[in-house]
Design an enzyme around this catalytic site. Structure first.
Site, PDB file in Angstrom:
ATOM      1  N   HIS A 141      66.770  42.286  60.175  1.00  8.69           N
ATOM      2  CA  HIS A 141      67.614  42.441  58.988  1.00  8.69           C
ATOM      3  C   HIS A 141      67.290  41.461  57.856  1.00  8.69           C
ATOM      4  O   HIS A 141      68.197  40.939  57.203  1.00  8.69           O
ATOM      5  CB  HIS A 141      69.088  42.317  59.366  1.00  8.69           C
ATOM      6  CG  HIS A 141      69.595  43.455  60.196  1.00  8.69           C
ATOM      7  ND1 HIS A 141      69.003  44.708  60.204  1.00  8.69           N
ATOM      8  CD2 HIS A 141      70.654  43.542  61.056  1.00  8.69           C
ATOM      9  CE1 HIS A 141      69.679  45.509  61.021  1.00  8.69           C
ATOM     10  NE2 HIS A 141      70.671  44.830  61.553  1.00  8.69           N
ATOM     11  N   HIS A 190      75.276  47.972  56.450  1.00 12.32           N
ATOM     12  CA  HIS A 190      75.654  47.723  57.842  1.00 12.32           C
ATOM     13  C   HIS A 190      77.170  47.802  58.041  1.00 12.32           C
ATOM     14  O   HIS A 190      77.750  46.968  58.743  1.00 12.32           O
ATOM     15  CB  HIS A 190      75.134  46.361  58.292  1.00 12.32           C
ATOM     16  CG  HIS A 190      74.770  46.290  59.745  1.00 12.32           C
ATOM     17  ND1 HIS A 190      75.647  46.592  60.757  1.00 12.32           N
ATOM     18  CD2 HIS A 190      73.604  45.957  60.360  1.00 12.32           C
ATOM     19  CE1 HIS A 190      75.063  46.424  61.922  1.00 12.32           C
ATOM     20  NE2 HIS A 190      73.808  46.043  61.714  1.00 12.32           N
ATOM     21  N   GLU A 196      73.247  53.493  59.996  1.00 14.17           N
ATOM     22  CA  GLU A 196      72.441  52.723  59.058  1.00 14.17           C
ATOM     23  C   GLU A 196      71.228  53.553  58.615  1.00 14.17           C
ATOM     24  O   GLU A 196      70.214  53.604  59.308  1.00 14.17           O
ATOM     25  CB  GLU A 196      71.980  51.420  59.706  1.00 14.17           C
ATOM     26  CG  GLU A 196      73.096  50.578  60.281  1.00 14.17           C
ATOM     27  CD  GLU A 196      72.574  49.535  61.244  1.00 14.17           C
ATOM     28  OE1 GLU A 196      71.647  48.772  60.872  1.00 14.17           O
ATOM     29  OE2 GLU A 196      73.064  49.486  62.391  1.00 14.17           O
TER      30      GLU A 196
END
Length: 374
Positions: free
Chosen positions: A107, A182, A338
């Site tokens: 991420h 997210h 996502e």
């Protein structure tokens, strides 16, 4: 309705923006720290307003370490999901990233886009555009990158996220980009102890393929059919068949639950940095039988990560918009959809076109979360 702006945290100069449609059936709140969605408010089948995303009541929660704040509602970048061993090669050069997920880079790194202060670039009655400039070599990524995300609500009770990213004008090198959001959804609303997990949620998916992963959640490079083996990955049903719930087969999935990239687009000829020019409608539909609230997910992306909040724990609690007394959350208290390019795409020859951004090119993505009742 005009956007409502208020100070969320004066000390850190963080603002909160409230978007709502004319009917008031969809209200979305966003802060400019991490371009984070903090609230999504929509009525249930009795008319009671429910806040259907997990989050925090104050900035301290969003500032917290990942163990306390597992990216609740945040914009993710420069490259979402996992990059194996935290490195990749681009144009003959090796780039090293921080390892923050066991053997993986996850991420965007230790201080990804979720931990940045974004700037308000534009505002209309039902939308805001937040922007961020990511410097060259930030978290190990090459090239200075300008990113914009437009959040808008519609009269059809849609929350639309439109992403745009370009290398700055003076940049002459390539980079990689894979952006997503997210948010953790719980369509029960978390108002009492009986609503604190999403195992009762019914799911319908058009996607019938997914990426194989190993025990470290690293993609192996193989695309598998959901119809093979035990079919625990399959959420596609024929007309008239009962939908599967999230909890029905969750104990058969490795380990703890779902954390897999489902594949929408399997044709490698369609992989490119611009994404699919046509939005894939109703890729996933999720319904809470308890509240009647339904979420319909559509996107231009070739895939999406379906994650069932396997690491949510007692470190997280409900917001006061969900229950006046903070209530401890638990594993599977939320699910994520996502929208994204494939994880580790840069290290797979057949997938890397999805994420490589060159000068004068534009990365685009549109993702829609639509709320309704069943």
């Amino acid at each position: 309705m005009p956007v409502k702006t208020q100070v969320y945290n004066k000390q850190n100069n963080i603002n909160q923006y409230t978007l709502s449609n004319k009917s008031g059936n969809l209200v979305v709140k966003i802060i400019d720290y991490g371009a984070t969605i903090t609230h999504i408010l929509t009525p249930d089948k009795t008319g009671q307003t429910r806040d259907v995303v997990l989050g925090w009541d104050d900035l301290d929660g969003y500032f917290g370490e990942r163990g306390r704040n597992p990216f609740f509602g945040a914009a993710i970048g420069r490259c979402g999901n996992r990059i194996i061993d935290g490195n990749f090669q681009l144009n003959g050069q090796t780039y090293l990233l921080a390892l923050n997920n066991g053997p993986n880079a996850l991420h965007g790194g230790i201080e990804g886009f979720d931990k940045k202060k974004w700037n308000l670039l534009k505002e209309t009655d039902q939308s805001i555009t937040l922007g961020l400039v990511s410097k060259d070599e930030e978290e190990g990524y090459p090239g200075q990158l300008a990113v914009e995300i437009t959040y808008s609500v519609t009269e059809d009770n849609e929350l639309r996220l439109e992403y745009l990213a370009k290398l700055s004008d003076n940049q002459l090198i390539d980079t990689i980009v894979n952006l997503t959001n997210h948010s953790y959804f719980n369509l029960n609303g978390c108002t009492n102890d009986n609503e604190l997990d999403v195992l009762n949620h019914k799911v319908l998916m058009k996607a019938q393929n997914y990426l194989e992963i190993n025990d470290s959640f690293q993609p192996t490079g193989r695309i598998l059919s959901t119809k093979t083996d035990t079919q625990v990955m399959d959420f596609a049903t024929k007309d008239g068949e009962e939908l599967h719930t999230i909890g029905e087969r969750i104990n058969q999935v490795m380990p703890n639950g779902y954390d897999h990239c489902y594949v929408i687009e399997t044709n490698e000829q369609n992989y490119n940095i611009k994404g699919n020019p046509l939005i894939q409608e109703s890729v996933v539909v999720v319904n809470s039988p308890l509240t009647g609230i339904t979420l319909t997910f559509s996107t231009t992306e070739p895939g999406f990560q379906f994650y069932t909040g396997n690491n949510v724990s007692s470190a997280q609690v409900t917001k006061t918009s969900q229950s006046l007394t903070p209530t401890t959350l638990k594993k599977n208290s939320g699910f994520c959809l996502e929208a994204q390019r494939f994880p580790n795409a840069i290290n797979e020859n057949n997938w890397r076109k999805q994420v490589v951004l060159s000068p004068k090119q534009t990365y685009n993505q549109t993702t829609v979360y639509k709320f309704g009742l069943k």
